[in-house]
Motif scaffolding. Structure first.
Motif, PDB file in Angstrom:
ATOM      1  N   ARG A 108       0.901  -1.179   0.168  1.00  0.00           N
ATOM      2  CA  ARG A 108       0.038  -0.057   0.019  1.00  0.00           C
ATOM      3  C   ARG A 108       1.156   1.390  -0.029  1.00  0.00           C
ATOM      4  NH1 ARG A 108      -3.124   1.960   4.239  1.00  0.00           N
ATOM      5  NH2 ARG A 108      -4.649   3.710   3.764  1.00  0.00           N
ATOM      6  N   LEU A 109       0.507   2.541  -0.906  1.00  0.00           N
ATOM      7  CA  LEU A 109       1.401   2.878  -1.057  1.00  0.00           C
ATOM      8  C   LEU A 109       0.440   4.603  -0.712  1.00  0.00           C
ATOM      9  CD1 LEU A 109       3.267   1.752  -4.074  1.00  0.00           C
ATOM     10  CD2 LEU A 109       4.463   1.566  -1.572  1.00  0.00           C
ATOM     11  N   PRO A 110       1.576   5.345  -1.105  1.00  0.00           N
ATOM     12  CA  PRO A 110       0.544   7.386  -0.340  1.00  0.00           C
ATOM     13  C   PRO A 110       0.616   7.619  -1.456  1.00  0.00           C
ATOM     14  CG  PRO A 110       2.699   6.851   0.707  1.00  0.00           C
ATOM     15  CD  PRO A 110       2.279   5.671   0.211  1.00  0.00           C
ATOM     16  N   ILE A 111      -0.247   8.624  -1.801  1.00  0.00           N
ATOM     17  CA  ILE A 111       0.057   9.601  -3.085  1.00  0.00           C
ATOM     18  C   ILE A 111      -0.617  10.977  -2.297  1.00  0.00           C
ATOM     19  CG2 ILE A 111       0.310   7.919  -5.275  1.00  0.00           C
ATOM     20  CD1 ILE A 111      -3.363   8.425  -5.255  1.00  0.00           C
ATOM     21  N   ASN A 112      -0.310  12.023  -3.066  1.00  0.00           N
ATOM     22  CA  ASN A 112      -1.246  13.498  -2.716  1.00  0.00           C
ATOM     23  C   ASN A 112      -0.766  14.360  -3.731  1.00  0.00           C
ATOM     24  OD1 ASN A 112       1.782  14.419  -2.735  1.00  0.00           O
ATOM     25  ND2 ASN A 112       1.700  14.536  -0.867  1.00  0.00           N
ATOM     26  N   PRO A 113      -1.752  14.832  -3.970  1.00  0.00           N
ATOM     27  CA  PRO A 113      -1.304  16.259  -5.284  1.00  0.00           C
ATOM     28  C   PRO A 113      -0.402  16.565  -5.969  1.00  0.00           C
ATOM     29  CG  PRO A 113      -3.615  16.433  -4.624  1.00  0.00           C
ATOM     30  CD  PRO A 113      -2.693  15.625  -2.935  1.00  0.00           C
ATOM     31  N   TYR A 114       0.420  16.595  -4.981  1.00  0.00           N
ATOM     32  CA  TYR A 114       1.895  17.437  -4.471  1.00  0.00           C
ATOM     33  C   TYR A 114       2.628  16.358  -5.648  1.00  0.00           C
ATOM     34  CZ  TYR A 114       0.377  20.407  -0.861  1.00  0.00           C
ATOM     35  OH  TYR A 114      -0.274  21.318  -0.399  1.00  0.00           O
ATOM     36  N   THR A 115       2.436  15.632  -5.046  1.00  0.00           N
ATOM     37  CA  THR A 115       3.462  14.060  -5.647  1.00  0.00           C
ATOM     38  C   THR A 115       2.991  13.254  -7.507  1.00  0.00           C
ATOM     39  OG1 THR A 115       3.085  12.889  -3.196  1.00  0.00           O
ATOM     40  CG2 THR A 115       3.948  11.380  -5.201  1.00  0.00           C
ATOM     41  N   VAL A 116       1.467  13.310  -7.682  1.00  0.00           N
ATOM     42  CA  VAL A 116       0.917  13.015  -8.644  1.00  0.00           C
ATOM     43  C   VAL A 116       1.223  14.700  -9.712  1.00  0.00           C
ATOM     44  CG1 VAL A 116      -1.118  12.683 -10.098  1.00  0.00           C
ATOM     45  CG2 VAL A 116      -0.512  11.501  -7.706  1.00  0.00           C
ATOM     46  N   ASN A 117       0.653  15.592  -9.518  1.00  0.00           N
ATOM     47  CA  ASN A 117      -0.106  16.828 -10.143  1.00  0.00           C
ATOM     48  C   ASN A 117       1.276  17.381 -10.218  1.00  0.00           C
ATOM     49  OD1 ASN A 117      -2.456  15.978  -9.865  1.00  0.00           O
ATOM     50  ND2 ASN A 117      -2.721  17.434  -9.118  1.00  0.00           N
ATOM     51  N   GLY A 118       2.938  17.053  -9.796  1.00  0.00           N
ATOM     52  CA  GLY A 118       4.018  17.617 -10.478  1.00  0.00           C
ATOM     53  C   GLY A 118       5.279  16.279 -11.164  1.00  0.00           C
ATOM     54  N   LYS A 150      -3.936  18.836   8.362  1.00  0.00           N
ATOM     55  CA  LYS A 150      -4.390  17.491   8.874  1.00  0.00           C
ATOM     56  C   LYS A 150      -5.963  17.437   9.689  1.00  0.00           C
ATOM     57  CE  LYS A 150      -1.834  14.197  11.381  1.00  0.00           C
ATOM     58  NZ  LYS A 150      -0.736  13.502  11.934  1.00  0.00           N
ATOM     59  N   ASP A 151      -7.098  17.311   8.831  1.00  0.00           N
ATOM     60  CA  ASP A 151      -8.618  17.704   9.607  1.00  0.00           C
ATOM     61  C   ASP A 151      -8.942  16.407   9.269  1.00  0.00           C
ATOM     62  OD1 ASP A 151      -8.343  18.338   7.272  1.00  0.00           O
ATOM     63  OD2 ASP A 151      -9.394  20.528   7.499  1.00  0.00           O
ATOM     64  N   GLY A 152      -9.336  15.423   8.370  1.00  0.00           N
ATOM     65  CA  GLY A 152      -9.702  14.511   7.933  1.00  0.00           C
ATOM     66  C   GLY A 152     -10.712  14.812   6.414  1.00  0.00           C
ATOM     67  N   PHE A 153     -10.669  16.112   6.254  1.00  0.00           N
ATOM     68  CA  PHE A 153     -11.268  16.904   5.132  1.00  0.00           C
ATOM     69  C   PHE A 153     -10.525  16.034   3.698  1.00  0.00           C
ATOM     70  CE2 PHE A 153     -12.545  18.828   8.315  1.00  0.00           C
ATOM     71  CZ  PHE A 153     -14.364  18.196   8.476  1.00  0.00           C
ATOM     72  N   ILE A 154     -10.383  16.725   2.954  1.00  0.00           N
ATOM     73  CA  ILE A 154      -9.870  16.135   0.898  1.00  0.00           C
ATOM     74  C   ILE A 154      -9.159  17.707   1.335  1.00  0.00           C
ATOM     75  CG2 ILE A 154     -10.025  16.717  -1.275  1.00  0.00           C
ATOM     76  CD1 ILE A 154     -12.060  14.271  -1.267  1.00  0.00           C
ATOM     77  N   ASP A 155      -7.940  18.018   0.886  1.00  0.00           N
ATOM     78  CA  ASP A 155      -7.684  19.650   1.232  1.00  0.00           C
ATOM     79  C   ASP A 155      -8.359  20.722   0.534  1.00  0.00           C
ATOM     80  OD1 ASP A 155      -5.716  18.220   3.668  1.00  0.00           O
ATOM     81  OD2 ASP A 155      -3.885  18.189   2.139  1.00  0.00           O
ATOM     82  N   ASP A 156      -7.772  19.413  -0.550  1.00  0.00           N
ATOM     83  CA  ASP A 156      -8.022  21.034  -2.208  1.00  0.00           C
ATOM     84  C   ASP A 156      -9.114  20.001  -3.060  1.00  0.00           C
ATOM     85  OD1 ASP A 156      -8.812  23.118  -4.217  1.00  0.00           O
ATOM     86  OD2 ASP A 156      -6.820  23.296  -4.286  1.00  0.00           O
ATOM     87  N   GLU A 157     -10.464  19.886  -3.554  1.00  0.00           N
ATOM     88  CA  GLU A 157     -10.705  19.487  -4.128  1.00  0.00           C
ATOM     89  C   GLU A 157     -10.559  19.602  -5.933  1.00  0.00           C
ATOM     90  OE1 GLU A 157     -14.278  18.095  -4.336  1.00  0.00           O
ATOM     91  OE2 GLU A 157     -15.120  17.437  -1.896  1.00  0.00           O
ATOM     92  N   ALA A 158      -9.842  21.380  -5.492  1.00  0.00           N
ATOM     93  CA  ALA A 158      -9.299  21.631  -7.586  1.00  0.00           C
ATOM     94  C   ALA A 158      -8.320  21.188  -7.352  1.00  0.00           C
ATOM     95  CB  ALA A 158      -8.709  22.637  -7.165  1.00  0.00           C
ATOM     96  N   THR A 159      -7.774  20.656  -6.865  1.00  0.00           N
ATOM     97  CA  THR A 159      -5.809  19.537  -7.058  1.00  0.00           C
ATOM     98  C   THR A 159      -6.407  18.134  -6.969  1.00  0.00           C
ATOM     99  OG1 THR A 159      -5.135  19.862  -4.411  1.00  0.00           O
ATOM    100  CG2 THR A 159      -4.510  21.025  -6.081  1.00  0.00           C
ATOM    101  N   TYR A 160      -7.113  17.540  -5.868  1.00  0.00           N
ATOM    102  CA  TYR A 160      -7.706  16.610  -6.075  1.00  0.00           C
ATOM    103  C   TYR A 160      -8.320  15.315  -6.937  1.00  0.00           C
ATOM    104  CZ  TYR A 160     -10.036  12.501  -3.549  1.00  0.00           C
ATOM    105  OH  TYR A 160     -10.827  11.370  -3.051  1.00  0.00           O
ATOM    106  N   TRP A 161      -8.792  16.271  -7.283  1.00  0.00           N
ATOM    107  CA  TRP A 161      -9.855  15.142  -8.886  1.00  0.00           C
ATOM    108  C   TRP A 161      -8.741  15.458  -9.737  1.00  0.00           C
ATOM    109  CZ3 TRP A 161     -13.161  12.374  -7.743  1.00  0.00           C
ATOM    110  CH2 TRP A 161     -14.361  12.563  -6.528  1.00  0.00           C
ATOM    111  N   PRO A 162      -8.096  16.149 -10.529  1.00  0.00           N
ATOM    112  CA  PRO A 162      -7.089  16.111 -11.298  1.00  0.00           C
ATOM    113  C   PRO A 162      -6.468  14.868 -10.326  1.00  0.00           C
ATOM    114  CG  PRO A 162      -7.507  18.503 -11.199  1.00  0.00           C
ATOM    115  CD  PRO A 162      -8.275  17.797 -10.001  1.00  0.00           C
ATOM    116  N   MET A 163      -6.119  14.897  -9.542  1.00  0.00           N
ATOM    117  CA  MET A 163      -4.915  14.012  -8.841  1.00  0.00           C
ATOM    118  C   MET A 163      -5.452  12.191  -9.743  1.00  0.00           C
ATOM    119  SD  MET A 163      -3.948  12.185  -5.160  1.00  0.00           S
ATOM    120  CE  MET A 163      -5.425  12.318  -5.164  1.00  0.00           C
ATOM    121  N   TRP A 164      -6.277  12.251  -9.418  1.00  0.00           N
ATOM    122  CA  TRP A 164      -6.853  11.096  -9.664  1.00  0.00           C
ATOM    123  C   TRP A 164      -7.299  10.788 -11.110  1.00  0.00           C
ATOM    124  CZ3 TRP A 164      -6.556   6.970  -6.755  1.00  0.00           C
ATOM    125  CH2 TRP A 164      -6.709   7.069  -5.673  1.00  0.00           C
ATOM    126  N   ASN A 165      -7.432  11.808 -11.592  1.00  0.00           N
ATOM    127  CA  ASN A 165      -7.480  11.852 -13.188  1.00  0.00           C
ATOM    128  C   ASN A 165      -6.112  10.848 -13.828  1.00  0.00           C
ATOM    129  OD1 ASN A 165     -10.234  13.078 -13.394  1.00  0.00           O
ATOM    130  ND2 ASN A 165      -9.510  14.961 -13.882  1.00  0.00           N
TER     131      ASN A 165
END
Length: 360
Positions: A108-118, A150-165
């Motif tokens: 199991r590996l982590p991802i975040n927008p900084y990793t994927v979108n950059g 670090k609050d249990g919410f998606i940080d920014d949907e404007a970067t979250y969905w492009p990451m998953w795309n």
């Protein structure tokens, strides 16, 4: 993640989530998920699950920062300066060591927008590709940021969905890669989280549902609510469980606690985080009733075996973590791993349906 965030913002939604967690943990009552707004995909090719989840025998490979970062996640032993080829070489050896030392077949590996979108995404793909090429199942999970994020919410949907795309486009045709929309969505109520998971499934309808892990609500600490939601039919469910959640419990109390969080959903559930101290000398093969963590590890691995549940230990490798079951050795450019606690590895194998029982 193995520790609840400290200093969390108590937003109204978070307060509601905490109340939901207490209710679920004390009563075992599933909080009803939102009703379906769109009919679930019932194509058997995309919703069929195995009769049990024991096919997932794995470990987490983590960033030393617990995967919470406001920049790219960098797994222990890797560097942002590594090229794709260097990353692939290092990852190939780490994955091979997970198999050789532990008998694992899943990471199991982590991802975040900084990793994927950059720019680091090109190199980071070397980890995913190396694992898949070696026959490993790969679970990709979104982690939120650190500090106030670090609050249990998606940080920014404007970067979250492009990451998953980007991630879905790259790996939807790789049958070994699985997608987990969010790690520990504790900022949301059970219903809010089910709504987001349903939106993810609707957005990526081309992804077979049996390659999606829907996190349990709260800190992934119960799967009963997501299991009951018809919109999430056909997905796997991920559960987290830790011994530090109680100051002390007996073996039987830990078994009861775990089963309450699973309900009747074991056939869909994978414990993709659980763990205990591995570098402190505990002997997990020896019954020790006065040791909370030994009670915990024996209880949960017995229960995984009994219920035919897959499990993914936290962490297989994380530098500086006393829970880490492996540690880096050798040339940093060509790393290998050593086991930090053989009795812990024995318990992991026992939960996977291998090995001998405690005390035999």
């Amino acid at each position: 993640m193995r520790t609840p965030p400290a200093g969390t913002r108590l937003t109204p939604r978070l307060r509601a989530a905490l109340v939901a967690m207490v209710i679920a943990a004390t009563s075992g009552t599933a909080l009803a998920g939102g009703q379906a707004q769109a009919a679930p995909n019932t194509d058997t090719d995309t919703t069929r699950l195995s009769r049990d989840t024991t096919q997932f025998k794995g470990v987490n490979w983590a960033d030393p920062r617990d995967n919470f970062a406001d920049d790219p996640v960098v797994l222990s032993g890797l560097s942002t300066s590594d090229t794709y080829a260097q990353t692939y070489t290092k990852a190939s050896r780490v994955i091979s060591a997970f198999r050789a030392n532990l008998g694992a077949n899943t990471v199991r590996l982590p991802i975040n927008p900084y990793t994927v979108n950059g720019s680091y995404w090109k190199s980071y793909r070397g980890v995913i590709d190396a694992a898949s090429d070696r026959g490993f199942k790969v679970i990709l999970s979104y982690w939120e940021g650190t500090g106030p994020r670090k609050d249990g919410f998606i940080d920014d949907e404007a970067t979250y969905w492009p990451m998953w795309n980007t991630v879905v486009k790259a790996y939807k045709n790789d049958k070994r890669v699985y997608f987990e929309p969010m790690n520990e969505p504790h900022g949301y109520t059970d219903t809010e989280w089910a709504d987001i998971a349903a939106k993810w499934l609707d957005t990526y309808g081309s992804v077979p549902r049996n390659r999606v892990f829907v996190s349990g609500a709260g800190y992934n600490d119960h799967v009963t609510s997501v299991c009951a939601d018809p919109r999430l039919k056909g997905t796997y469910l991920s559960l987290h469980h830790y011994g530090f959640w109680k100051e002390y419990a007996t073996y039987d109390q830990w078994v009861a606690d775990l089963k309450e969080r699973i309900g009747d959903c074991a056939g869909r559930t994978v414990a993709d985080e659980f763990g205990a101290h591995m570098t402190t000398g505990f002997d997990y093969n020896k019954p020790t009733p006065d040791n909370n963590f030994i009670n915990f590890m024996q209880a949960v691995t017995d229960t995984f075996r009994e219920l035919k549940m897959g499990s993914v230990y936290w962490p297989g490798l994380r530098t500086g973590d006393t829970y880490s079951l492996q540690t880096l050795v050798g040339d940093p450019a060509r790393p290998w791993l050593a086991t930090t606690n053989q009795s812990g590895a024995d318990r992991l194998a026992w939960g996977w349906g291998r090995g001998k029982p405690v005390g035999s």
